[in-house]
Motif scaffolding. Structure first.
Motif: not given
Ligand code: UTP
Length: 475
Positions: A100, A102-107, A114, A182, A208, A237-238, A393
């Motif tokens: 997975v 798809g997250g936004q890597a906000t932190r 990412k 997603q 999520g 997770q990536v 993170k």
């Molecule tokens: P995190 O919750 O740590 O999110 O996701 P993130 O995007 O990496 O970083 P923040 O929280 O915005 O800083 C853990 C893993 O789950 C994936 C992320 O890509 C990461 O591999 N993930 C998270 C998704 O694929 N989709 C999402 O909606 C959220």
């Protein structure tokens, strides 16, 4: 029924008012987005959130019975048997890999995927390549190409696909990689009203990592797996470069238990570590988020003085595909939305962009670990944190790119030490010069040891470099 009327009926009258201020093109864009959103479910989610809340009294939480890191001979033998069973299953094509991303890597504060973060301590290879090379190495070990599923998010889908293409799919057959994107969910204010992120768009965030279930179903992912004869899926997770992708030992344990969903855990550093805990919640294996775990559970210790609830979730799972398909038919009941208070920039009623300084809205997300209580059987396997878990993170400090690279160097140093080499360290015990071992050269301690024990020349060359304090790069 007009869209305006529908919006008013579900408590989104402010958007109906806003539509009247738009020109034709803007209106068309916003209406198309609104038609994609299940407006009734937005209303339901808000109502559910406002009267939910688990209290400590309702929570019957017991430690999970986990497989521990093998120390005794018998435990090591059991791990070896599992490794054989796992490898055989991988060799016969039963395992798929699901990453997975798809997250936004906000932190981390980056806008792109990412997976493009450079992680190789010497090579600077990015996370995508890092994982790809492990998958290739595992495939080589079992003599077949392994199917790899990659979940992206709307904000990084295109860039992710382009980067794979630009890197020639890392030498994998393109047809063995399945990209899928997603979904998203709208955030709302405390009255349940959606935010406008611009004149012609409602603010939505990715749903999520739990969004993976719906996305697998909708993208045709289940059929893709079935066509390939895959019946087990390794989820990771990536952002964790230490991951043992497709770990055969874990798979062997999971298969022997006929588990539907299994999890790897690491021992918590201390009672305050902010990590979800795997335990038995009202009799079912489940992850309880750190924020939901009452203090009295956090600090309890067992007879040996260890934390009773020490099994920290490291977000590595195995799923049986029939279980996922069955759950995919019932996403709503399988994966509840979690809610988080967030700061959401938006357009106000006068059309002005507002940048709130404090949280002003609710974001909804699904978490993949909520599938755990639905599994009829489940394995929890403890692994050593410094061998398998170091996620990227934050921008700096703990769980950053720097700490992950340091942990990789430590891991590679340990592999060389296991082959009888002395790795020079400074006064704090840290490895002096960087070390990198590509997965294609050696995937784990056993492989690296076997290679070096059988190759005097390579061992002497490395010994020389170590003595001179030079970097070691084995590829
Ligand atoms: P995190 O919750 O740590 O999110 O996701 P993130 O995007 O990496 O970083 P923040 O929280 O915005 O800083 C853990 C893993 O789950 C994936 C992320 O890509 C990461 O591999 N993930 C998270 C998704 O694929 N989709 C999402 O909606 C959220």
């Amino acid at each position: 029924m007009t869209i305006e009327k529908r919006l008013r009926e579900v408590g989104q009258g402010h958007l109906a008012d806003h539509l009247a201020r738009l020109d034709n093109e803007e209106r068309h864009r916003l209406v198309s987005q609104l038609e994609r959103i299940d407006l009734e479910s937005v209303e339901r989610r808000v109502a559910m959130h406002l009267d939910s809340g688990v209290t400590a009294e309702e929570l019957r939480f017991e430690p999970v019975d986990a497989i521990e890191v093998p120390r005794e001979m018998q435990e090591q033998q059991r791990a070896e048997i599992s490794r054989e069973i796992g490898l055989e299953a991988i060799a016969s094509g039963r395992l798929g890999l699901l990453m997975v991303a798809g997250g936004q890597a906000t932190r981390l504060g980056i806008s792109g995927p990412k997976g493009l973060v450079p992680i190789g301590p010497i090579s600077g290879k990015n996370l995508f390549q890092w994982h790809a090379e492990k998958i290739l190495a595992l495939g080589k070990r079992v003599g077949r190409s392994l199917p790899w599923m990659v979940m992206t998010g709307p904000a990084n889908d295109e860039e992710t696909r382009q980067s794979f293409e630009a890197q020639g799919y890392f030498g994998m057959p393109k047809e063995d990689i399945f990209f899928f994107c997603q979904g998203t969910v709208p955030a709302v204010d405390l009255k349940g009203r959606m935010f406008l992120s611009s004149r012609d768009a409602v603010f939505e965030n990715p749903d999520g990592h739990g969004g993976v279930l719906e996305a697998l179903k909708c993208s045709g992912g289940f059929s893709w797996l079935e066509d390939r004869g895959v019946d087990q899926l390794f989820y990771f997770q990536v952002d964790n470069p230490l991951i043992r992708v497709g770990d055969p030992v874990f798979l062997g344990h999971h298969l022997q238990a006929r588990a539907e969903m299994s999890s790897k855990v690491v021992e918590k550093f201390d009672s305050d570590e902010k990590v979800g805990v795997v335990g038995k919640l009202n009799g079912q294996t489940a992850v309880v988020e750190y924020s939901d775990l009452p203090e009295k559970f956090c600090r309890q210790t067992d007879d040996e003085g260890r934390l009773r609830f020490r099994h920290g979730n490291m977000a590595v799972h195995l799923f049986s595909c029939p279980f996922l398909v069955e759950r995919g038919a019932r996403v709503e009941e399988s994966l509840p939305f979690h809610v988080a208070w967030k700061t959401i920039p938006h357009l106000d009623a006068s059309g002005k962009m507002v940048q709130p300084e404090a949280p002003n809205g609710l974001k909804f997300e699904r978490f993949v670990f909520d599938l755990l209580p639905h599994a009829s059987s489940s394995v929890t396997m403890t692994v050593e944190r410094n061998l398998e878990f170091s996620p990227v993170k934050n921008r700096e400090g703990n769980d950053s790119q720097e700490s992950a690279r340091r942990d990789l160097v430590e891991l590679f140093a340990r592999w060389l030490e296991s082959a009888g080499l002395d790795v020079p360290r400074n006064d704090q015990g840290a490895v002096r010069a960087p070390i990198e071992i590509a997965a294609g050269w050696g995937q784990d301690e056993q492989e690296v040891r076997a290679r070096l024990v059988g190759d005097d020349e390579a061992r002497e060359r490395i010994r020389g470099l170590l003595e001179e304090g030079k970097p070691i790069f084995l590829e």
